[in-house]
Design an enzyme around this catalytic site. Sequence first.
Site, PDB file in Angstrom:
ATOM      1  N   SER A  93     -40.636   9.860  19.651  1.00  0.00           N
ATOM      2  CA  SER A  93     -39.173   9.833  19.610  1.00  0.00           C
ATOM      3  C   SER A  93     -38.612  11.156  19.114  1.00  0.00           C
ATOM      4  O   SER A  93     -39.164  11.780  18.207  1.00  0.00           O
ATOM      5  CB  SER A  93     -38.718   8.707  18.674  1.00  0.00           C
ATOM      6  N   TYR A 116     -33.528  13.339  22.650  1.00  0.00           N
ATOM      7  CA  TYR A 116     -32.116  13.087  22.388  1.00  0.00           C
ATOM      8  C   TYR A 116     -31.415  14.412  22.626  1.00  0.00           C
ATOM      9  O   TYR A 116     -31.638  15.376  21.902  1.00  0.00           O
ATOM     10  CB  TYR A 116     -31.899  12.609  20.944  1.00  0.00           C
ATOM     11  N   THR A 142     -33.536   9.551  27.121  1.00  0.00           N
ATOM     12  CA  THR A 142     -32.917   8.287  26.731  1.00  0.00           C
ATOM     13  C   THR A 142     -31.429   8.361  27.030  1.00  0.00           C
ATOM     14  O   THR A 142     -30.726   9.247  26.545  1.00  0.00           O
ATOM     15  CB  THR A 142     -33.200   7.982  25.245  1.00  0.00           C
ATOM     16  N   LYS A 206     -34.685   6.566  30.647  1.00  0.00           N
ATOM     17  CA  LYS A 206     -34.868   5.320  29.887  1.00  0.00           C
ATOM     18  C   LYS A 206     -33.521   4.717  29.507  1.00  0.00           C
ATOM     19  O   LYS A 206     -32.626   5.433  29.043  1.00  0.00           O
ATOM     20  CB  LYS A 206     -35.671   5.607  28.609  1.00  0.00           C
ATOM     21  N   HIS A 230     -32.926  -0.768  24.961  1.00  0.00           N
ATOM     22  CA  HIS A 230     -33.188  -0.163  23.655  1.00  0.00           C
ATOM     23  C   HIS A 230     -33.532  -1.239  22.621  1.00  0.00           C
ATOM     24  O   HIS A 230     -33.158  -1.156  21.457  1.00  0.00           O
ATOM     25  CB  HIS A 230     -31.962   0.644  23.198  1.00  0.00           C
TER      26      HIS A 230
HETATM   27  C1  FNR Z   1     -36.207   2.129  18.906  1.00  0.00           C
HETATM   28  N1  FNR Z   1     -36.009   2.552  20.238  1.00  0.00           N
HETATM   29  C2  FNR Z   1     -35.825   3.900  20.490  1.00  0.00           C
HETATM   30  N2  FNR Z   1     -35.755   4.362  21.775  1.00  0.00           N
HETATM   31  C3  FNR Z   1     -35.634   5.683  22.045  1.00  0.00           C
HETATM   32  O1  FNR Z   1     -35.591   6.063  23.211  1.00  0.00           O
HETATM   33  N3  FNR Z   1     -35.577   6.581  21.008  1.00  0.00           N
HETATM   34  C4  FNR Z   1     -35.618   6.210  19.694  1.00  0.00           C
HETATM   35  O2  FNR Z   1     -35.589   7.039  18.792  1.00  0.00           O
HETATM   36  C5  FNR Z   1     -35.724   4.820  19.415  1.00  0.00           C
HETATM   37  N4  FNR Z   1     -35.763   4.376  18.124  1.00  0.00           N
HETATM   38  C6  FNR Z   1     -36.068   3.059  17.855  1.00  0.00           C
HETATM   39  C7  FNR Z   1     -36.270   2.669  16.536  1.00  0.00           C
HETATM   40  C8  FNR Z   1     -36.649   1.359  16.250  1.00  0.00           C
HETATM   41  C9  FNR Z   1     -36.878   0.949  14.831  1.00  0.00           C
HETATM   42  C10 FNR Z   1     -36.822   0.428  17.317  1.00  0.00           C
HETATM   43  C11 FNR Z   1     -37.263  -0.999  17.049  1.00  0.00           C
HETATM   44  C12 FNR Z   1     -36.589   0.813  18.612  1.00  0.00           C
HETATM   45  C13 FNR Z   1     -36.116   1.597  21.364  1.00  0.00           C
HETATM   46  C14 FNR Z   1     -37.548   1.444  21.861  1.00  0.00           C
HETATM   47  O3  FNR Z   1     -37.995   2.604  22.527  1.00  0.00           O
HETATM   48  C15 FNR Z   1     -37.687   0.282  22.854  1.00  0.00           C
HETATM   49  O4  FNR Z   1     -36.720   0.412  23.865  1.00  0.00           O
HETATM   50  C16 FNR Z   1     -37.556  -1.086  22.201  1.00  0.00           C
HETATM   51  O5  FNR Z   1     -38.042  -1.099  20.893  1.00  0.00           O
HETATM   52  C17 FNR Z   1     -38.322  -2.122  23.027  1.00  0.00           C
HETATM   53  O6  FNR Z   1     -38.085  -3.395  22.562  1.00  0.00           O
HETATM   54  P1  FNR Z   1     -39.081  -4.208  21.580  1.00  0.00           P
HETATM   55  O7  FNR Z   1     -40.494  -4.066  22.109  1.00  0.00           O
HETATM   56  O8  FNR Z   1     -38.910  -3.636  20.225  1.00  0.00           O
HETATM   57  O9  FNR Z   1     -38.564  -5.602  21.705  1.00  0.00           O
END
Ligand code: FNR
Length: 344
Positions: A93, A116, A142, A206, A230
Amino acid sequence: MIPKAGYEFVSGGAGDEWTLRENRRAFNNYHIAAKRLVGLTKDNIDISTQLLGLKMQSPIMVAPMGAHAMVHDQGEKDTARGAGLANTLYCSSGASNATLEEIAKATTGPKWFQLYWNNDLQVTRSLLTRAKEAGYSAIILTADALGPGQPDAFKAMGSPFRPDRNFGNHDPKKGGFGNFFDQKTSLTTADIQFIKKLTGLPVIVKGVLRPDDADRFIRAGANAIQVSNHGGRQIDGVPASITALPPIVKAVNKRVPVILDGGIRRGIDIIRAIAMGADAVAVGRPMLYGLGLGGAQGVESVINFLNNDLKSTMLLTGAAKLSDLNPDYIEIVGQNEEYSTFQG
Ligand code: FNR
């Protein structure tokens, strides 16, 4: 084991958390039409696949997530190491606490970098160049977020991000610069080409939930589409990822791979996603719970559990390999718009 602030940050979602719950519930709309007497043994089952030129031992990857130090002191370094131990693709990330270089060194497996987009183009360029130099083999753009989502319960605690940990990629002491929070809201499809030209790497967009968006992004050069909301962390009220998947698969029409994330917790969820047209799945929160409980080994064990569960569930479903899975293995429960699109 996970500090309260870390648990609220990770486990929660946006608003009333309807989308967060729906990400799990909606899997129930799709029953498994298991096939019997098809002559399979455990040794027949092959869950390996290929994705953007990568040979993967299974369709599972670690989703990009920010601020892993909220659940474990070693943060992303251990998550990445665990992914490497399980020979699994790690998505780093842009909101990591460790730097992208530290993370790259920590994993022995394949890795992608999630961007980002910063309003300061020098910052964006530098992140992309560093990612390329550190050996990341694709860039995830993203498109559905402005940094880490903050569930209400976490905000009610005063958003207690660790004061001793910052966003590593922007840390001047570690060669970074720029303000992480200064993110571009006005992203367009032209930004896909910008990344491709600068890095020469494939781009995954994404956060896609609409078929017409998927089509626009592919026409603009996207090399893969990631169906995602997300993890229900940004906007509440959008559909579950699995609900959004079928019309997008239809619009993509095999031009590029489709990745799905959101609510993947067991092998049977992966079977649904693959049978409905996804090429791979990304798993979020379970990886961080593994990290919190057991560091790198915890992450490795979550991945091994999912791989083993997928294998035994494939056997029970009556499918030998991922490419055998198709909509014929799915019975759709109830009528809705997605249902008719999927059937059509
Ligand atoms: C995320 N997600 C996320 N996505 C992304 O593109 N950049 C990011 O920095 C983050 N940060 C992030 C932090 C935390 C704590 C979580 C739980 C999620 C989203 C992540 O990539 C993904 O889309 C979801 O977590 C998928 O869903 P599940 O498996 O958590 O249900």
